[in-house]
Design a protein around this motif. Structure first.
Motif, short mmCIF file in Angstrom:
data_model
loop_
_atom_site.label_atom_id
_atom_site.label_comp_id
_atom_site.label_asym_id
_atom_site.label_seq_id
_atom_site.Cartn_x
_atom_site.Cartn_y
_atom_site.Cartn_z
N LYS A 213 1.04 -1.50 0.33
CA LYS A 213 0.25 0.26 -0.16
C LYS A 213 1.00 1.45 -0.02
O LYS A 213 2.15 0.91 0.01
CB LYS A 213 -1.27 -0.17 1.68
CG LYS A 213 -0.34 -0.18 2.79
CD LYS A 213 -1.06 -0.40 3.50
CE LYS A 213 0.18 -0.27 4.94
NZ LYS A 213 -0.85 0.09 6.25
N ASP A 214 0.05 2.63 0.30
CA ASP A 214 1.04 3.37 0.31
C ASP A 214 1.74 3.84 -0.42
O ASP A 214 2.69 4.15 -0.95
CB ASP A 214 1.93 4.07 1.90
CG ASP A 214 1.05 3.55 2.63
OD1 ASP A 214 -0.25 3.42 2.58
OD2 ASP A 214 1.89 2.80 3.96
N HIS B 161 3.56 2.05 -2.79
CA HIS B 161 4.62 0.74 -2.61
C HIS B 161 4.51 0.60 -4.29
O HIS B 161 6.14 0.57 -5.08
CB HIS B 161 5.46 0.36 -1.88
CG HIS B 161 5.88 1.49 -0.32
ND1 HIS B 161 6.02 0.51 0.58
CD2 HIS B 161 5.81 2.59 -0.01
CE1 HIS B 161 6.14 1.25 1.15
NE2 HIS B 161 6.01 2.94 0.70
N ASP C 223 10.40 1.76 -0.40
CA ASP C 223 10.05 1.73 1.32
C ASP C 223 9.24 3.51 0.62
O ASP C 223 9.22 4.14 -0.05
CB ASP C 223 10.77 1.90 2.30
CG ASP C 223 12.21 2.25 1.94
OD1 ASP C 223 12.12 3.43 1.65
OD2 ASP C 223 12.91 2.06 2.80
N HIS C 224 8.71 3.76 2.80
CA HIS C 224 8.22 5.27 2.52
C HIS C 224 8.54 6.49 1.97
O HIS C 224 8.83 7.43 1.57
CB HIS C 224 7.91 5.77 3.39
CG HIS C 224 8.82 5.65 4.24
ND1 HIS C 224 8.97 4.51 5.37
CD2 HIS C 224 9.88 6.52 5.58
CE1 HIS C 224 10.02 4.67 6.87
NE2 HIS C 224 10.31 5.88 5.97
#
Ligand code: ATP
Length: 436
Positions: free
Chosen positions: A353-354, A356, A400-401
């Motif tokens: 999610k987010d 990625h 990653d973030h």
């Protein structure tokens, strides 16, 4: 060996053929990663034989040749193994391998070692698979699946000499399946009924044969080292006079220290003028070279490096197989050289999610234009790393973030386990450098 076999099965590299029917002796199938690994071996061989030289040309000859081929080559009469049967247990053994085989009744003993064993006299058994052309198995239609690719090369010697505009010393190379009715248990893919060979027949002026034999022994040893195989586990062994094939005046094997002990990986034979002379006699064609400078005709001598794809794959797997510990957990890793690794780089979004996965796929789609890459978003990151370690993927890229903030990713090295932060713009360089 058992661990390598288990890994191959677990990750779908290589597994028994016809498994739903209980398998078939000495026969294996290659799954996805196995095919990629095998193709890398074959491509590396073609590269060394063709791309990096200008004195070898390629050929792909038929598996089923005219049956006279095998009369001329000596295979019909002489390509045999001595067999014995045990009347007690009903098993069949190669008479020259008894010391390595298990008795059918008492596996801790060799055949013939117990009082119960009742072995027959040895009789010669031809290793060629026969089949028939046409619907009726009548006399005259019997043909053979080739037991080596070399003979197709000899049959095409004259044609190749004409179109390829080469003169000795020059070679003809081919890769393809060969078939042998082997009855000795195979030790995984070491000995199989069908197997791919990478063979090159190098035609030379007779006086230069010994020099070229030496040359090819060294060149072929160097090739295995270039694939990443430990030189300590490779050696050359010259055949004794009683071991030589019917066609050979000198042969040396490149042996690898497999888990079953030192065994043949490749044979490098000086075949002399045996094959061309035999085919000239049986076919009535002149298989010679006319040297315009010396004004003389001669039958070239032949130096043959004959390698097996399966045995090379097995050597690579055994050589690369390793276990270590990360954070107290056991890890299995294939330390394959990047040149042969089935997948060069794995692209892994940290989360599903987010943003990625989207960013990861973007990177993956770019990288896969250049190298064999794999995208994987299933499961915990540690497990995904472990999966890649087991198939020998040298690099894993994690999104990653932070990637979404500064366009950098982590690059994890399979062997050192070091993780570097690398700008996305530098990834392609990093990956292609590794596999160059
Ligand atoms: P071996 O003595 O182990 O039976 P060979 O001396 O008969 O082998 P060659 O005829 O020299 O083998 O064949 C050349 C190469 O082909 C071998 O070095 C090996 O890599 C491969 N090869 C031969 N037979 C088999 C087989 N049954 N299964 C897998 N590879 C094979």
């Amino acid at each position: 060996m058992d661990e390598v076999v288990a890994l191959c099965k677990r990750r779908g590299l290589i597994f028994p053929a016809s498994e739903i029917y209980g398998g078939i002796a000495n026969t294996y199938d290659y799954g996805h990663y196995g095919v990629l690994l095998k193709n890398n071996v074959i491509n590396a061989w073609w590269k060394a034989m063709i791309q990096e030289r200008d004195d070898v040309v390629a050929l792909d000859s038929a598996i089923i040749q005219h049956p006279r081929t095998w009369e001329a080559s000596g295979h019909l009469a002489g390509f045999t193994d001595p067999l014995v049967d045990c009347k007690t247990c009903g098993k069949r053994y190669r008479a020259d391998h008894l010391g390595e085989l298990q008795c059918g009744r008492k596996p801790s003993k060799h055949p013939g070692e117990t009082d119960e064993c009742d072995l027959t006299e040895a009789r010669e058994f031809n290793l060629m698979f026969a089949t028939t052309i046409g619907p009726v198995a009548e006399a005259g239609s019997t043909v053979y699946l080739r037991p080596e690719t070399a003979q197709g090369i000899f049959l095409d010697f004259k044609t190749t000499l004409q179109y390829a505009r080469r003169k000795p010393p020059f070679g003809i190379a081919q890769v393809g399946k060969s078939f042998r009715n082997e009855i000795t248990p195979g030790n995984f893919i070491f000995r199989t009924l069908e197997f791919e060979q990478m063979e090159m027949e190098f035609f030379v002026p007779p006086a230069e044969a010994e020099k070229w034999h030496e040359y090819w022994m060294q060149a072929r040893m160097d090739w295995y080292v270039s694939l990443g195989i430990d030189p300590e586990r490779l050696k050359l062994r010259a055949h004794g006079p009683d071991e030589l094939s019917h066609y050979s005046s000198a042969t040396s094997d490149i042996e690898y220290l497999y888990p079953i002990g030192w065994s043949e990986l490749e044979g490098i034979a000086n075949r002399g003028d045996f094959d061309l002379k035999q085919h000239a006699e049986y076919s009535g064609e002149k298989l010679e070279y006319f040297d315009p400078n010396a004004g003389e005709r001669y039958v070239p001598h032949v130096i043959e490096p004959a390698a097996g794809v399966g045995r090379t794959v097995l050597a690579l797997l055994c050589d690369a197989y390793d276990t270590d510990e990360i954070g107290g957990e056991k890890r299995t890793v294939l330390r394959l050289s990047p040149a042969v690794a089935p997948v060069k780089v794995a692209v892994l979004p940290l989360l599903r999610k987010d943003g990625h996965p989207e960013k990861a796929r973007e990177i993956y789609l770019e990288l896969r234009k250049h190298v064999s890459a794999e995208y994987d978003e299933g499961g915990a990151i540690g497990r995904r790393y472990r999966r890649q370690d087991e198939i020998g993927t040298p690099l894993a890229i994690t999104i990653d973030h932070q990637t979404l903030e500064d366009d950098t990713v982590t690059v994890r090295d399979r062997d050192s386990l070091q993780q570097d932060r690398v700008p996305v713009g530098e990834l392609l360089d990093r990956v292609t450098q590794l596999t160059r």
